[in-house]
Motif scaffolding. Structure first.
Motif, PDB file in Angstrom:
ATOM      1  N   PRO A 120      25.942 -34.279  -1.268  1.00 17.75           N
ATOM      2  CA  PRO A 120      25.495 -34.495   0.116  1.00 17.75           C
ATOM      3  C   PRO A 120      24.067 -35.008   0.255  1.00 17.75           C
ATOM      4  O   PRO A 120      23.671 -35.377   1.358  1.00 17.75           O
ATOM      5  CB  PRO A 120      25.633 -33.103   0.748  1.00 17.75           C
ATOM      6  CG  PRO A 120      25.533 -32.153  -0.407  1.00 17.75           C
ATOM      7  CD  PRO A 120      26.187 -32.852  -1.563  1.00 17.75           C
ATOM      8  N   LEU A 121      23.303 -35.044  -0.838  1.00 13.41           N
ATOM      9  CA  LEU A 121      21.933 -35.546  -0.761  1.00 13.41           C
ATOM     10  C   LEU A 121      21.809 -37.019  -1.148  1.00 13.41           C
ATOM     11  O   LEU A 121      20.719 -37.568  -1.158  1.00 13.41           O
ATOM     12  CB  LEU A 121      21.010 -34.726  -1.683  1.00 13.41           C
ATOM     13  CG  LEU A 121      21.013 -33.210  -1.518  1.00 13.41           C
ATOM     14  CD1 LEU A 121      19.984 -32.578  -2.457  1.00 13.41           C
ATOM     15  CD2 LEU A 121      20.749 -32.798  -0.077  1.00 13.41           C
TER      16      LEU A 121
ATOM     17  N   ARG B 186      13.832 -39.160  -8.617  1.00  8.78           N
ATOM     18  CA  ARG B 186      12.624 -38.670  -7.937  1.00  8.78           C
ATOM     19  C   ARG B 186      12.985 -37.568  -6.945  1.00  8.78           C
ATOM     20  O   ARG B 186      12.303 -36.543  -6.858  1.00  8.78           O
ATOM     21  CB  ARG B 186      11.928 -39.837  -7.231  1.00  8.78           C
ATOM     22  CG  ARG B 186      10.691 -39.455  -6.430  1.00  8.78           C
ATOM     23  CD  ARG B 186      10.183 -40.666  -5.660  1.00  8.78           C
ATOM     24  NE  ARG B 186       9.091 -40.327  -4.766  1.00  8.78           N
ATOM     25  CZ  ARG B 186       7.808 -40.415  -5.083  1.00  8.78           C
ATOM     26  NH1 ARG B 186       7.459 -40.835  -6.283  1.00  8.78           N
ATOM     27  NH2 ARG B 186       6.867 -40.099  -4.198  1.00  8.78           N
ATOM     28  N   LYS B 187      14.052 -37.793  -6.189  1.00  8.31           N
ATOM     29  CA  LYS B 187      14.450 -36.794  -5.203  1.00  8.31           C
ATOM     30  C   LYS B 187      14.885 -35.508  -5.883  1.00  8.31           C
ATOM     31  O   LYS B 187      14.512 -34.406  -5.453  1.00  8.31           O
ATOM     32  CB  LYS B 187      15.580 -37.338  -4.323  1.00  8.31           C
ATOM     33  CG  LYS B 187      16.057 -36.330  -3.280  1.00  8.31           C
ATOM     34  CD  LYS B 187      16.987 -36.965  -2.267  1.00  8.31           C
ATOM     35  CE  LYS B 187      17.304 -35.988  -1.152  1.00  8.31           C
ATOM     36  NZ  LYS B 187      18.041 -36.627  -0.041  1.00  8.31           N
TER      37      LYS B 187
ATOM     38  N   SER C  64      28.314 -28.620  -4.951  1.00  6.82           N
ATOM     39  CA  SER C  64      27.580 -29.406  -5.945  1.00  6.82           C
ATOM     40  C   SER C  64      26.387 -30.094  -5.294  1.00  6.82           C
ATOM     41  O   SER C  64      26.334 -31.321  -5.145  1.00  6.82           O
ATOM     42  CB  SER C  64      28.517 -30.435  -6.584  1.00  6.82           C
ATOM     43  OG  SER C  64      29.598 -29.792  -7.224  1.00  6.82           O
ATOM     44  N   LEU C  65      25.405 -29.290  -4.940  1.00  9.27           N
ATOM     45  CA  LEU C  65      24.261 -29.771  -4.178  1.00  9.27           C
ATOM     46  C   LEU C  65      23.517 -30.892  -4.901  1.00  9.27           C
ATOM     47  O   LEU C  65      23.082 -31.858  -4.281  1.00  9.27           O
ATOM     48  CB  LEU C  65      23.312 -28.596  -3.913  1.00  9.27           C
ATOM     49  CG  LEU C  65      22.085 -28.902  -3.061  1.00  9.27           C
ATOM     50  CD1 LEU C  65      22.475 -29.076  -1.603  1.00  9.27           C
ATOM     51  CD2 LEU C  65      21.053 -27.773  -3.196  1.00  9.27           C
TER      52      LEU C  65
ATOM     53  N   ALA D 125      18.583 -37.336   9.620  1.00  9.72           N
ATOM     54  CA  ALA D 125      19.738 -36.481   9.353  1.00  9.72           C
ATOM     55  C   ALA D 125      19.313 -35.304   8.494  1.00  9.72           C
ATOM     56  O   ALA D 125      18.647 -35.459   7.483  1.00  9.72           O
ATOM     57  CB  ALA D 125      20.829 -37.277   8.650  1.00  9.72           C
ATOM     58  N   ASP D 126      19.708 -34.096   8.922  1.00  8.81           N
ATOM     59  CA  ASP D 126      19.396 -32.889   8.161  1.00  8.81           C
ATOM     60  C   ASP D 126      20.354 -32.786   6.975  1.00  8.81           C
ATOM     61  O   ASP D 126      21.575 -32.677   7.161  1.00  8.81           O
ATOM     62  CB  ASP D 126      19.603 -31.627   9.003  1.00  8.81           C
ATOM     63  CG  ASP D 126      19.084 -31.750  10.422  1.00  8.81           C
ATOM     64  OD1 ASP D 126      18.147 -31.033  10.756  1.00  8.81           O
ATOM     65  OD2 ASP D 126      19.661 -32.549  11.202  1.00  8.81           O
ATOM     66  N   LEU D 127      19.806 -32.797   5.787  1.00  9.26           N
ATOM     67  CA  LEU D 127      20.613 -32.628   4.582  1.00  9.26           C
ATOM     68  C   LEU D 127      20.319 -31.265   3.978  1.00  9.26           C
ATOM     69  O   LEU D 127      19.196 -30.768   4.065  1.00  9.26           O
ATOM     70  CB  LEU D 127      20.301 -33.741   3.582  1.00  9.26           C
ATOM     71  CG  LEU D 127      20.523 -35.170   4.087  1.00  9.26           C
ATOM     72  CD1 LEU D 127      20.193 -36.180   2.987  1.00  9.26           C
ATOM     73  CD2 LEU D 127      21.941 -35.386   4.594  1.00  9.26           C
TER      74      LEU D 127
END
Length: 252
Positions: A232-233, A204-205, A225-226, A150-152
């Motif tokens: 969404p991540l 970590r991400k 709010s990335l 999935a593209d995030l």
């Protein structure tokens, strides 16, 4: 000493896509891992700086490219992956030609071919170009079908994202589901990885995504709010496709 060949190859359309979409999962994939940025080439000539690059704070296209290469190298080091870059220029600097760098890279991998991950292409035509080109090349090589991620942050805006209902929702959602629906018409899609990040994985991400600091201001403008813990991540999803059986008597 020659480094060992990769056991996992992730095709990342742009420099930040693999980290945004898979930074939590990467440590769980067979190592060594190589992240291949498809639209990683230097702009030809001296084109005007694009709107996106200008919004990122760059004065020239060349400056943006140098900075992104360096950002990607920092993220690769943090994630423990190898960095590979194809020579297709990004978006407004490209000529719209065939993505034949994918052919050369995948065809040049030693046998047996590694596990390959491709984006599903949510809301991003350039991601879909990468996906479809790589699928054709791998099919021509007689390779197993790749995994599809999935593209995030794009897919991550689905209201049901990170829940057991995500696939059903993608199958009917007109805003975030068309790429998934397109693939579902061709393949049976089983979930290979369904990761809702723990606090440790999220930290970590977040650190890896922050390596791409030049991109964060325009991304936040588009995606809110990335870097919020519940944004969404927060979850990553990867599918394993299988070819659908044709009805008896139907000719391919």
């Amino acid at each position: 000493m020659t480094p060992p060949p990769p056991r996992t190859v992730i095709l990342s359309p742009h420099f930040d896509d693999a980290a945004l979409s898979l930074a939590g999962l990467i440590p769980l994939l067979p190592a060594p891992v190589t992240v291949v940025t498809v639209f990683g080439g230097a702009p030809a000539g001296d084109p005007p700086v694009s709107w996106w690059d200008s919004t990122c704070g760059f004065s020239t296209a060349a400056e943006a490219h140098r900075a992104r290469l360096a950002e990607d190298a920092r993220a690769a080091g943090l994630l423990g992956v190898s960095q590979a870059v194809l020579d297709h220029p990004d978006g407004p600097y490209g000529d719209g030609g065939e993505l034949d760098g994918i052919d050369a890279y995948l065809s040049g991998l030693p046998a047996p071919l590694p596990l390959v991950l491709l984006p599903i292409g949510t809301n991003q035509p350039d991601h879909q170009r990468v996906r479809d080109r790589a699928l054709r090349v791998l099919d021509g090589l007689g390779a197993p079908l790749p995994l599809l991620y999935a593209d995030l942050p794009y897919t991550g805006h689905l209201p049901e994202w990170g829940t057991p209902d995500a696939d059903r929702a993608l199958g009917g959602n007109p805003a975030y589901g068309p790429a998934y629906q397109d693939l579902l018409a061709r393949y049976a899609l089983g979930v290979a990885h369904d990761l809702v990040l723990t606090d440790e994985q999220w930290a970590r991400k977040r650190e890896a995504v922050l390596c791409y600091g030049s991109q964060l201001a325009p991304l936040a403008a588009d995606h809110g709010s990335l870097l919020a813990r519940g944004g969404p991540l927060r979850a990553e999803r990867v599918w394993s496709p299988a070819r659908r059986r044709q009805p008896a008597g139907e000719v391919a």
